[in-house]
Enzyme design. Structure first.
Site, short mmCIF file in Angstrom:
data_model
loop_
_atom_site.label_atom_id
_atom_site.label_comp_id
_atom_site.label_asym_id
_atom_site.label_seq_id
_atom_site.Cartn_x
_atom_site.Cartn_y
_atom_site.Cartn_z
CE1 TYR A 52 -24.23 23.39 19.38
CE2 TYR A 52 -23.18 25.29 20.43
CZ TYR A 52 -23.12 23.98 19.99
OH TYR A 52 -21.98 23.24 20.18
CB SER A 78 -20.66 23.91 23.90
OG SER A 78 -20.30 25.17 23.39
P1 NDP Z 1 -18.27 17.78 13.69
O1 NDP Z 1 -19.35 18.36 12.87
O2 NDP Z 1 -16.92 17.62 13.11
O3 NDP Z 1 -18.73 16.36 14.28
C1 NDP Z 1 -20.06 16.10 14.66
C2 NDP Z 1 -20.24 14.61 14.76
O4 NDP Z 1 -21.59 14.34 15.20
C3 NDP Z 1 -20.05 13.91 13.42
O5 NDP Z 1 -19.31 12.74 13.62
C4 NDP Z 1 -21.47 13.57 13.01
O6 NDP Z 1 -21.48 12.36 12.28
C5 NDP Z 1 -22.14 13.37 14.35
N1 NDP Z 1 -23.58 13.49 14.28
C6 NDP Z 1 -24.31 14.58 13.98
N2 NDP Z 1 -25.61 14.27 13.96
C7 NDP Z 1 -25.70 12.95 14.26
C8 NDP Z 1 -26.77 12.04 14.39
N3 NDP Z 1 -28.04 12.42 14.20
N4 NDP Z 1 -26.50 10.75 14.70
C9 NDP Z 1 -25.23 10.36 14.86
N5 NDP Z 1 -24.17 11.16 14.77
C10 NDP Z 1 -24.41 12.45 14.47
O7 NDP Z 1 -18.21 18.71 15.00
P2 NDP Z 1 -17.43 18.61 16.38
O8 NDP Z 1 -16.46 17.52 16.40
O9 NDP Z 1 -16.99 19.97 16.68
O10 NDP Z 1 -18.66 18.29 17.37
C11 NDP Z 1 -18.62 17.31 18.35
C12 NDP Z 1 -19.31 17.84 19.60
O11 NDP Z 1 -18.54 18.92 20.12
C13 NDP Z 1 -20.72 18.39 19.36
O12 NDP Z 1 -21.57 17.96 20.40
C14 NDP Z 1 -20.52 19.90 19.42
O13 NDP Z 1 -21.68 20.56 19.84
C15 NDP Z 1 -19.41 19.98 20.46
N6 NDP Z 1 -18.67 21.23 20.45
C16 NDP Z 1 -17.97 21.65 19.34
C17 NDP Z 1 -17.30 22.86 19.32
C18 NDP Z 1 -16.62 23.39 18.10
O14 NDP Z 1 -16.34 24.60 18.06
N7 NDP Z 1 -16.32 22.56 17.12
C19 NDP Z 1 -17.29 23.73 20.51
C20 NDP Z 1 -18.03 23.19 21.62
C21 NDP Z 1 -18.68 22.01 21.58
P3 NDP Z 1 -22.39 12.05 10.97
O15 NDP Z 1 -22.63 13.34 10.28
O16 NDP Z 1 -21.54 11.08 10.20
O17 NDP Z 1 -23.61 11.41 11.54
#
Ligand code: NDP
Length: 241
Positions: free
Chosen positions: A146, A133
């Site tokens: 975070y 990020s």
């Molecule tokens: P979402 O919340 O849409 O997606 C997060 C994903 O992570 C989901 O598919 C969720 O699946 C999965 N996840 C969370 N916890 C677990 C776990 N314990 N085991 C397996 N899977 C897990 O957010 P984003 O798509 O935005 O996030 C994706 C990445 O991008 C993250 O690392 C986030 O920090 C990073 N990011 C996002 C930004 C933003 O503004 N959106 C900016 C910068 C970075 P499920 O709940 O089904 O397990």
């Protein structure tokens, strides 16, 4: 020639889901991991194995990777994307929230690396893509824990890159700014959530779309193996912070 297996963690929504759709459309077999199996299966992608895995469960993660590789061959890439963001001020935030972020964003990501790196080094081929990020380079209000997890992802990725580069294995860091996904919805502090909404409106409501981050991941991966895109930081042009 058939394309190699790519593993994506956190493919049930947001950036992971968009990356799964894009790479599947390009013909890659996929192993998709997340806790919400119904969301993975609803994508209905060809040549794709979906497994319900919490990435903090190392045994379950290793078992799913073994199963995926038995079916599609060795993984040529993993997109360590799963993560969560629970914003809060340290004066108020429950330690349970930073425990969860450290477990998933850092230890879960290390589990993903662990699941593939030894075989990639042995094969002298492979790519590890870690989704960090802008919070891995900068700091923001109410982001202490975070930011800590994402700075860890930045640091460990660069150190891993140095370790595996002599073995022809690439490590790529993708560092998006604010992106339109479910990430912002899980913060428990309502006033911080409202503050994010107000900030988003102040920049005209335009933030990254997950498809734009997915395209960046694809670009980095599809460069020839002798080119390692070490890091891409991207954000909407309007984002000043
Ligand atoms: P979402 O919340 O849409 O997606 C997060 C994903 O992570 C989901 O598919 C969720 O699946 C999965 N996840 C969370 N916890 C677990 C776990 N314990 N085991 C397996 N899977 C897990 O957010 P984003 O798509 O935005 O996030 C994706 C990445 O991008 C993250 O690392 C986030 O920090 C990073 N990011 C996002 C930004 C933003 O503004 N959106 C900016 C910068 C970075 P499920 O709940 O089904 O397990």
């Amino acid at each position: 020639m058939s394309k190699p297996l790519i593993i994506i963690t956190g493919a049930s929504s947001g950036i992971g889901e968009a990356t799964a759709r894009l790479l599947s459309g390009l013909g890659y077999p996929l192993l998709l991991l997340a806790r919400r199996l119904d969301r993975l299966e609803a994508l209905d992608l060809p040549n794709t194995m979906c497994r319900k895995v919490d990435i903090t469960d190392r045994i379950a993660l290793l078992a799913a990777v073994a199963e995926g590789e038995a079916k599609y061959g060795p993984a040529d890439a993993i997109v360590n994307n799963a993560g969560l963001m629970l914003l809060g001020d340290m004066t108020e935030q429950s330690p349970d929230e930073w425990d969860r972020m450290l477990d998933v964003n850092v230890k879960g990501l290390l589990n993903g690396i662990h699941a593939v790196v030894r075989n990639m080094v042995a094969r002298r081929h492979g790519t590890i893509i870690n989704v960090s990020s802008t919070s891995g380079r900068k700091t923001y209000p109410s982001h202490v824990a975070y930011v800590g997890t994402k700075h860890a992802v930045h640091a460990l990725s660069e150190n891993l890159r140095e370790e595996v580069a002599p073995h022809n294995v690439r490590v790529t860091l993708i560092a998006p700014g604010a992106c339109n996904t479910e990430l912002q919805t899980i913060t428990t502090n309502q006033s911080i959530k409202d503050g994010f909404k107000a900030w988003k409106e102040s920049i005209g409501g335009v933030i990254l779309q997950p498809e734009e981050v997915a395209e960046t991941i694809r670009f980095a991966y599809e460069m020839p193996q002798n080119v390692c895109i070490r890091e891409i930081m991207l954000a909407s042009t309007n984002q000043t912070v």
